[in-house]
Design an enzyme around this catalytic site. Structure first.
Site, PDB file in Angstrom:
ATOM      1  N   ASP A 302       0.841  -1.181   0.000  1.00 37.00           N
ATOM      2  CA  ASP A 302       0.000   0.000   0.000  1.00 37.00           C
ATOM      3  C   ASP A 302       0.886   1.243   0.000  1.00 37.00           C
ATOM      4  OD1 ASP A 302      -2.934   0.985   0.499  1.00 37.00           O
ATOM      5  OD2 ASP A 302      -1.666   2.197   1.810  1.00 37.00           O
ATOM      6  N   ASN A 310      -2.474  12.592  -3.942  1.00 40.45           N
ATOM      7  CA  ASN A 310      -3.367  13.088  -4.990  1.00 40.45           C
ATOM      8  C   ASN A 310      -3.837  14.504  -4.700  1.00 40.45           C
ATOM      9  OD1 ASN A 310      -3.456  11.090  -6.924  1.00 40.45           O
ATOM     10  ND2 ASN A 310      -5.027   9.911  -5.876  1.00 40.45           N
ATOM     11  N   ASP A 319      -1.556   9.242 -10.990  1.00 40.14           N
ATOM     12  CA  ASP A 319      -1.473   8.157 -11.973  1.00 40.14           C
ATOM     13  C   ASP A 319      -0.021   7.863 -12.338  1.00 40.14           C
ATOM     14  OD1 ASP A 319      -4.183   8.019 -11.945  1.00 40.14           O
ATOM     15  OD2 ASP A 319      -4.485   9.112 -13.829  1.00 40.14           O
ATOM     16  N   GLU A 346      -4.533   2.186  -4.745  1.00 38.12           N
ATOM     17  CA  GLU A 346      -3.081   2.323  -4.588  1.00 38.12           C
ATOM     18  C   GLU A 346      -2.455   1.059  -4.000  1.00 38.12           C
ATOM     19  OE1 GLU A 346      -4.830   3.867  -0.683  1.00 38.12           O
ATOM     20  OE2 GLU A 346      -5.360   3.714  -2.793  1.00 38.12           O
TER      21      GLU A 346
END
Length: 436
Positions: A302, A310, A319, A346
């Site tokens: 993770d 983000n 991305d 993620e």
């Protein structure tokens, strides 16, 4: 000579009618074969359309689940709106797919099974959204509950079987189209040969008869013969062109089916295997490890504080970050049998066949250090100024546990890694010893 006119007229009538009837009969047969080829081609096109719709529904299901997970993880309203839009579109596409396969009872049942499961999954998704908005950030009911991810997996499994059956049907219809085309070619060549034989036979008799009575008609008969030979050559060329086009179309369909299979197994963003590939390989490797009495390890990865990443750098940068992490994880896993897949959002999943707990922990630590070495800036992280990973490792005895136990143990180890400060590797065995 006038006394011979009635006999001549009867002979000419007979010699003219018989070839005409034979050619008319053969023409009708050839036309029927052309209609059969057209019908077979129509069936192939219909099957391709059904496959295309089914694959589209499959991608919409995956997108709806991915957007729901994205909203539950990030809280981004665009994920929720996209999820709701996909829900409406999925219902419409399922109805369209049912209309396409209305003449196939087994496929209709499969679509209706998905339509029956879909409202349950949709209601559960809406409940989890309401729970998130109410401040309940634990989504175990969605992930493990009977109306959450397992129901989505069941719908995708039913749809996957649907697509496989359509693939088998497509192959059979392509084979039928090929056989019909070959038969049409053989029938055409045979019909032309037989027509020419009949025409040549009766033309020769008529030539002798006319030669006996009217020697001046020889040139006309030769011209007719030349025209028929030219017609035969034209039809042979048309048959060869048709066979080439059918072969090219069949090859294109095979390439398209192979491309669809590859796309269904890969994650659209990172280009690595997706969750479906991960689940399929887990089942196969589990059975293999159980049969051979070998180790099977799993690592769940993770990205720490990815929502903050983000929020800080934007979704495009997010991305790019996912793509970079995916490439780094693949570079660390060098064995051909290992699998690095995007598990969701993620999260990444790594399957390590024939690998014990120590080897899996060593690989997880190499992955963690590799991401640290990249030193990707992460101003929104509470761990440090750069991007980091938390990793959970699990290795269980395949004779006593199940694939779900392996994933559950790796997930618990990942939770412990996050709970103890992130940017670290925790193994299920170590967690079990500490809890004992």
């Amino acid at each position: 000579m006038k006394a011979n006119y009635p006999s001549l007229r009867r002979s000419l009538l007979v010699n003219g009618m018989i070839p005409s009837l034979v050619i008319l009969l053969l023409g009708g047969l050839l036309f029927a074969q052309v209609l059969r080829v057209r019908d077979e081609a129509s069936l192939v096109a219909h099957t391709i359309s059904v496959q295309r719709h089914a694959n589209h529904v499959h991608s919409l299901l995956a997108g709806a689940e991915s957007d729901l997970r994205g909203f539950l993880i990030t809280g981004n309203p665009s994920f929720r709106q996209s999820h709701l839009n996909l829900n409406l579109k999925i219902q419409q596409e399922l109805q369209s797919l049912e209309r396409l396969v209305h003449d196939n009872p087994s496929q209709v049942r499969a679509v209706r099974d998905i339509e029956a499961m879909w409202p349950n999954w949709e209601r559960n998704a809406a409940r989890e959204i309401r729970a998130w908005e109410a401040g309940d950030l634990q989504f175990r009911e969605y992930v493990m509950g009977p109306h959450g991810a397992p129901l989505m997996q069941q719908m995708q499994r039913v749809l996957g079987e649907f697509i496989d059956r359509e693939g088998v049907l497509l192959e059979s219809r392509q084979a039928a189209l090929w056989r019909t085309s070959q038969l049409s070619g053989v029938a055409g060549a045979g019909g032309l040969t037989l027509a020419i034989a009949f025409f040549a036979l009766f033309s020769f008799r008529q030539f002798r008869l006319l030669d006996r009575y009217y020697r001046g008609n020889i040139q006309t008969l030769e011209q007719q013969k030349t025209q028929m030979m030219s017609l035969m050559g034209s039809l042979e060329e048309a048959k060869a062109t048709l066979e080439v086009r059918v072969a090219e179309r069949t090859h294109e369909l095979e390439l398209a089916n192979e491309a669809l299979g590859r796309l269904a197994a890969l994650d659209g963003l990172t280009g690595i295997p997706n969750r479906r590939s991960f689940d399929d390989l887990l089942q196969r490797e589990w059975l293999l490890a159980r049969r051979n009495a070998t180790w099977l390890s799993c690592i769940l990865v993770d990205i720490d504080h990815f929502k903050a990443y983000n929020d800080t750098y934007g979704h495009q940068a997010g991305d790019d970050c996912l793509i970079t992490v995916a490439k780094a994880l693949q570079a660390c896993s060098s064995r051909p049998g290992d699998l690095v897949a995007r598990y969701g959002g993620e999260e990444f999943g790594i399957l390590l066949p024939d690998t014990d707990a120590a080897g899996a922990c060593d690989l997880a630590e190499r992955m963690r250090r590799e991401i640290e070495r990249l030193a990707l800036p992460h101003a929104g992280s509470s761990v440090g100024p750069i991007l980091t990973l938390s990793l959970g490792v699990a290795t269980l005895d395949t004779s006593e546990a199940s694939p779900e136990d392996l994933l559950r143990a790796a997930d618990e180890a990942l939770y412990e890694a996050k709970h103890h400060g992130r940017n670290r590797v925790r193994s299920a065995q170590a967690v079990a010893v500490e809890q004992a």
